[in-house]
Design an enzyme around this catalytic site. Structure first.
Site, PDB file in Angstrom:
ATOM      1  N   ARG A 233       1.000  -1.139   0.077  1.00 46.01           N
ATOM      2  CA  ARG A 233       0.119  -0.158   0.414  1.00 46.01           C
ATOM      3  C   ARG A 233       0.810   1.214   0.112  1.00 46.01           C
ATOM      4  NH1 ARG A 233      -3.347  -2.439  -1.314  1.00 46.01           N
ATOM      5  NH2 ARG A 233      -5.900  -3.050  -0.598  1.00 46.01           N
ATOM      6  N   GLU A 262      -3.543   7.477  -4.779  1.00 45.05           N
ATOM      7  CA  GLU A 262      -3.979   7.281  -5.774  1.00 45.05           C
ATOM      8  C   GLU A 262      -5.474   7.822  -6.276  1.00 45.05           C
ATOM      9  OE1 GLU A 262      -3.378   2.977  -5.296  1.00 45.05           O
ATOM     10  OE2 GLU A 262      -1.386   2.939  -4.982  1.00 45.05           O
ATOM     11  N   HIS A 280      -0.990  -0.015  -9.805  1.00 48.27           N
ATOM     12  CA  HIS A 280      -1.915  -0.668  -8.683  1.00 48.27           C
ATOM     13  C   HIS A 280      -1.994  -1.988  -9.505  1.00 48.27           C
ATOM     14  CE1 HIS A 280      -3.780  -1.258  -5.034  1.00 48.27           C
ATOM     15  NE2 HIS A 280      -3.506  -2.185  -5.396  1.00 48.27           N
TER      16      HIS A 280
HETATM   17  C1  8YV Z   1      -6.796  -4.727  -6.116  1.00 53.03           C
HETATM   18  C2  8YV Z   1      -5.311  -4.160  -3.524  1.00 53.03           C
HETATM   19  O1  8YV Z   1      -6.216  -3.275  -6.584  1.00 53.03           O
HETATM   20  O2  8YV Z   1      -6.613  -7.429  -3.440  1.00 53.03           O
HETATM   21  C3  8YV Z   1      -6.037  -5.729  -2.781  1.00 53.03           C
HETATM   22  O3  8YV Z   1      -6.205  -5.497  -1.721  1.00 53.03           O
HETATM   23  O4  8YV Z   1      -5.228  -3.589  -3.681  1.00 53.03           O
HETATM   24  C4  8YV Z   1      -5.786  -4.877  -5.354  1.00 53.03           C
HETATM   25  O5  8YV Z   1      -5.902  -6.488  -5.442  1.00 53.03           O
HETATM   26  C5  8YV Z   1      -8.175  -4.024  -5.493  1.00 53.03           C
HETATM   27  O6  8YV Z   1      -8.643  -5.047  -4.149  1.00 53.03           O
HETATM   28  C6  8YV Z   1      -9.473  -3.895  -6.392  1.00 53.03           C
HETATM   29  O7  8YV Z   1     -10.787  -4.159  -5.961  1.00 53.03           O
END
Ligand code: 8YV
Length: 314
Positions: A233, A262, A280
């Protein structure tokens, strides 16, 4: 009567929407709506579930606006955008999508690392700009073999990254609060790990507990020959300190998939040839996004069928 649910975000495929609409009365919103939203307000009292993305999560204000809410299904493994304590207090279930994305996210970490240390984007620009026939100066890159990879957060994704990097002949160390599986070596602290490592790969969860733990001191310990890779993150890195360390040459290089604000990336990072940036996309493959969507929906179906939740967040 089908349960009414709120579907947040603009990432849902036609296939997934069809599956949702078969079982639920769906209200779609591209983002978390402001108070008094014209789409949500008339139906808010009947919304029993929210399907959301890892990045959007839900806010306490949204939870307060949905008095019949029973479950929040997160399409992602990270739940740092979800107020877990508040939801637990109200007896609202939370589910996420672990495991199905582990391999693709670990692959991206390795891709970013290789792209960064072997300077792939810069070399691509070099060839396209005709600098090869022009014999423009080009120094050699550094190899990975025999170097130390420090993994921060040695859970499913961290271990998958370690497994891959072992295949490149790297020595693996890690840091997290609790000891992980033997025989990998756990460093005494994050600072010690950064000091001992040539490469630091960030795989820990986001949220308040890890905010800015990669600060100027950690970056200095990684040092001018060190490479930082972040697929966790953006919040875990002090981005201003990162930019300063790169500007001063106190950090060797960085491969970054996630950012503090972001989709806004600090423009200062665009200037560096030793930085590789992606938007991301760790889990962003056809196969993984399909598997995540299916699991997120399976959690909702299980809840409304009175079955055990496949992947509750504990
Ligand atoms: C996705 C993520 O971009 O799983 C996660 O925590 O950061 C990524 O897989 C995001 O969650 C899509 O909703």
């Amino acid at each position: 009567m089908k349960p009414e649910i709120l579907v947040l975000g603009g990432m849902w495929s036609q296939e997934l929407r069809a599956r949702l609409e078969h079982a639920f009365e769906c209200r779609y919103l591209p983002a978390i709506p402001p108070a008094g939203d014209a789409v949500l307000t008339p139906v808010a009292a009947r919304i029993r579930a929210v399907l959301t993305t890892g990045m959007l999560g839900v806010t306490p204000e949204l939870v307060a606006a949905l008095p019949a809410l029973e479950i929040v299904s997160v399409n992602g493994v990270g739940v740092d955008a979800v107020p877990l304590a508040l939801l637990a207090e109200h007896g609202i279930h939370v589910t996420n999508t672990p495991d199905v994305l582990t391999d693709d996210v670990a692959d991206l970490a390795v891709t970013l690392l290789l792209s960064t240390v072997r300077r792939l984007p810069m070399l691509d620009r070099y060839v396209r700009a005709g600098q090869w026939p022009a014999k423009a100066p080009l120094g050699p890159a550094r190899s990975l073999k025999g170097k130390v990879a420090g993994i921060v957060g040695f859970g499913r994704i961290g271990q998958a990254v370690a497994q891959r990097l072992q295949g490149f002949g790297m020595e693996i160390r890690y840091y997290q609060r609790n000891p992980g599986p033997a025989p990998e070596r756990r460093s005494a602290s994050l600072l010690a790990l950064a000091d001992e490592s040539d490469v630091l790969v960030l795989c820990m969860p986001g949220g308040a507990a890890t905010r800015h733990i990669v600060d100027g001191g950690v970056l200095d310990a990684l040092g001018p020959e060190g490479t930082l890779v972040n697929i966790a993150r953006g919040s875990v890195v002090d981005e201003a300190a990162l930019v300063a360390a790169l500007q001063d040459g106190r950090l060797g290089a960085a491969g970054l998939d996630v950012f503090e604000d972001e989709p806004n990336v600090p423009a200062a990072l665009f200037a560096f040839d030793n930085v590789v940036l992606t938007p991301h996309v760790g889990s962003f493959t056809v196969e993984t996004r399909r598997a995540m969507g299916e699991l997120a929906v399976a959690n909702l179906l299980a809840h409304f069928n009175g079955e055990p939740l496949p992947t509750p967040v504990v």
